[in-house]
Design an enzyme around this catalytic site. Structure first.
Site, PDB file in Angstrom:
ATOM      1  N   HIS A  92     107.835 -12.799 -62.446  1.00 16.47           N
ATOM      2  CA  HIS A  92     108.095 -11.885 -63.564  1.00 16.47           C
ATOM      3  C   HIS A  92     106.871 -11.705 -64.456  1.00 16.47           C
ATOM      4  O   HIS A  92     106.792 -10.781 -65.247  1.00 16.47           O
ATOM      5  CB  HIS A  92     109.233 -12.425 -64.445  1.00 16.47           C
ATOM      6  N   HIS A 119     102.840 -16.630 -71.654  1.00 18.77           N
ATOM      7  CA  HIS A 119     102.906 -15.622 -70.595  1.00 18.77           C
ATOM      8  C   HIS A 119     102.701 -14.255 -71.222  1.00 18.77           C
ATOM      9  O   HIS A 119     102.639 -14.135 -72.448  1.00 18.77           O
ATOM     10  CB  HIS A 119     104.269 -15.699 -69.886  1.00 18.77           C
ATOM     11  N   HIS A 121     103.375  -9.785 -71.130  1.00 14.01           N
ATOM     12  CA  HIS A 121     104.178  -8.621 -70.749  1.00 14.01           C
ATOM     13  C   HIS A 121     103.234  -7.427 -70.764  1.00 14.01           C
ATOM     14  O   HIS A 121     102.468  -7.263 -71.716  1.00 14.01           O
ATOM     15  CB  HIS A 121     105.308  -8.390 -71.750  1.00 14.01           C
ATOM     16  N   GLU A 133     106.327  -5.678 -75.680  1.00 13.78           N
ATOM     17  CA  GLU A 133     107.780  -5.729 -75.861  1.00 13.78           C
ATOM     18  C   GLU A 133     108.144  -5.275 -77.269  1.00 13.78           C
ATOM     19  O   GLU A 133     108.980  -4.405 -77.460  1.00 13.78           O
ATOM     20  CB  GLU A 133     108.297  -7.151 -75.612  1.00 13.78           C
ATOM     21  N   HIS A 146     103.059 -14.074 -75.371  1.00 14.50           N
ATOM     22  CA  HIS A 146     104.042 -14.950 -76.007  1.00 14.50           C
ATOM     23  C   HIS A 146     103.635 -16.394 -75.810  1.00 14.50           C
ATOM     24  O   HIS A 146     103.551 -16.859 -74.670  1.00 14.50           O
ATOM     25  CB  HIS A 146     105.438 -14.716 -75.410  1.00 14.50           C
ATOM     26  N   THR A 229     113.372 -12.891 -74.404  1.00 12.52           N
ATOM     27  CA  THR A 229     113.419 -11.505 -73.920  1.00 12.52           C
ATOM     28  C   THR A 229     113.655 -11.442 -72.412  1.00 12.52           C
ATOM     29  O   THR A 229     113.522 -10.384 -71.817  1.00 12.52           O
ATOM     30  CB  THR A 229     112.139 -10.728 -74.288  1.00 12.52           C
TER      31      THR A 229
HETATM   32 ZN   LIG Z   1     107.843 -13.131 -73.230  1.00 12.06          ZN
END
Ligand SMILES: [Zn+2]
Ligand SMILES: *[C@@H]1O[C@H](CO)[C@@H](O)[C@H](O)[C@H]1NC(C)=O
Ligand SMILES: *[C@@H]1O[C@H](CO)[C@@H](O)[C@H](O)[C@H]1NC(C)=O
Ligand SMILES: *[C@@H]1O[C@H](CO)[C@@H](O)[C@H](O)[C@H]1NC(C)=O
Ligand SMILES: *[C@@H]1O[C@H](CO)[C@@H](O)[C@H](O)[C@H]1NC(C)=O
Ligand SMILES: *[C@@H]1O[C@H](CO)[C@@H](O)[C@H](O)[C@H]1NC(C)=O
Ligand SMILES: *[C@@H]1O[C@H](CO)[C@@H](O)[C@H](O)[C@H]1NC(C)=O
Length: 317
Positions: A92, A119, A121, A133, A146, A229
């Site tokens: 992911h 990590h 996004h 996000e 994050h 999230t």
């Molecule tokens: Zn995240």
């Protein structure tokens, strides 16, 4: 969007069963396969908490953010420690496991939190207005980091998700700049070694402090109560989103979707969750500067930087 609506209709009539599917992001949803993974709009079928009323991410309307004088600067422990870390394609995102001696306190947090992992996004190779996000005044940034921390006394995330403020996530937005950010070189080079889900590699001399803005530029941030999230979407997160973005060049931003693949063999793109409703939650801010109207922006900008320097002066000297 139209394609997506078509997809939902197709999935929810002929195959309205809960038999199948792990969670995934929108680009992985296969409309023609009844066993397709569940995209963000169906995460509540995977985990009921994803349909909760305090979900993340959210849009931050800066003019509505309430100033809270308790939102002081953060104190960081071991953020400047040089470590060898492992970075992994977890299917992911690209995730780095962090040493639990890295800690954060202050910043209006109720206690000290220790680091677990960080990590990212991001969006696609071509479009720079997508990827983050959280959005600020409706604006989406190309990427978001994050850094996930849990309360110091908890053993792991599974314990931390049981408390409304068990987890503290520090969120940083990225902006595209004309020149590369040398502090990201080794991280970005490592991405070519984690193309497939499950691949991992090490990064030497990794220092968290070098990846984020300077301490003075982290005094302004937004705070609200929300959730993870990704499923299980636990409403256990004290969210901090910093106003100052991290600058990366276009090539550096593109390295994420260009190097990592989803399990379906496609580039790992748009691994962000759509915006969630605030449902009456207030977003607080550490800064009393009002930057609401663009006509006042220049004057306010001056006033704010003056104020910021006063705050920093009284804070550190
Ligand atoms: Zn995240
Ligand atoms: C974590 O940091 C501590 C404190 O610097 C250090 O003693 C320890 O070796 C580190 N652990 C790992 C796995 O790097
Ligand atoms: C201001 O922030 C502090 C620290 O997070 C919090 O305890 C307090 O409830 C906040 N004030 C308001 C009015 O929400
Ligand atoms: C991000 O970059 C865009 C385009 O260069 C710029 O207009 C915007 O002000 C930047 N945002 C921040 C918060 O620096
Ligand atoms: C990629 O992995 C190989 C083999 O483990 C290693 O020799 C190389 O240094 C790694 N490259 C990067 C950029 O991490
Ligand atoms: C990535 O994973 C695949 C499949 O598990 C494996 O064959 C490959 O060697 C791994 N690549 C690296 C660089 O570790
Ligand atoms: C996928 O990655 C390749 C490079 O590996 C890149 O050329 C292409 O533009 C990427 N496509 C998308 C949609 O991001």
């Amino acid at each position: 969007m139209e394609l997506f609506i078509f997809c939902v209709v197709l999935l929810s009539f002929p195959h309205d069963s809960k038999e199948s599917g792990d969670w995934c992001y929108e680009p992985q949803v296969n409309c023609t396969d009844s066993h397709s993974c569940k995209g963000p709009m169906e995460w509540n079928e995977v985990e009921s908490a994803c349909a909760g009323s305090k979900q993340s991410p959210v849009n931050i309307v800066t003019a509505k953010a309430k100033y809270n004088s308790s939102l002081k600067p953060f104190e960081f422990v071991y953020y400047s420690q040089s470590n060898t870390v492992t970075i992994k394609n977890n299917g992911h995102s690209a995730q780095i496991t962090l040493n639990s001696s890295i800690k954060v306190s202050g910043g209006g947090l109720p206690t000290t939190y220790k680091a677990v992992q960080m990590h990212f996004h991001w969006g696609t190779s071509d479009v720079k207005e997508i990827g983050s996000e959280h959005t600020i005044d409706g604006e989406r940034y190309p990427m978001e980091l994050h850094i996930v921390h849990i309360k110091e006394n908890f053993a792991d995330l599974n314990e931390a998700i049981k408390e409304a403020d068990g987890i503290a996530v520090l969120g940083f937005l990225y902006n595209e700049s004309g020149s590369p950010n040398g502090n990201y070189d080794s991280l970005i080079t490592s991405l070519s070694n984690i193309t497939l889900e499950g691949n991992s590699t090490t990064i030497n001399n990794f220092m968290l402090e070098k990846l984020i803005p300077s301490k003075e530029n982290m005094a302004k941030y937004y705070r609200y109560s929300g959730s993870l999230t990704t499923p299980a979407c636990n409403e256990a997160v004290v969210w901090t989103v910093f106003a100052e973005p991290i600058q990366l060049s276009k090539d550096q931003l593109q390295a994420f979707p260009n190097n990592l693949l989803y399990t379906n063999g496609k580039n790992m793109t748009e691994n962000y969750r759509p915006l969630q409703r605030l449902n009456g939650r207030t977003i607080q801010t550490s800064s009393s500067c009002i930057v609401a109207s663009s006509s006042l922006l220049a004057a306010n900008g001056l006033f704010c930087s003056f104020l910021a320097s006063v705050i920093i002066y009284t804070q550190f000297y």
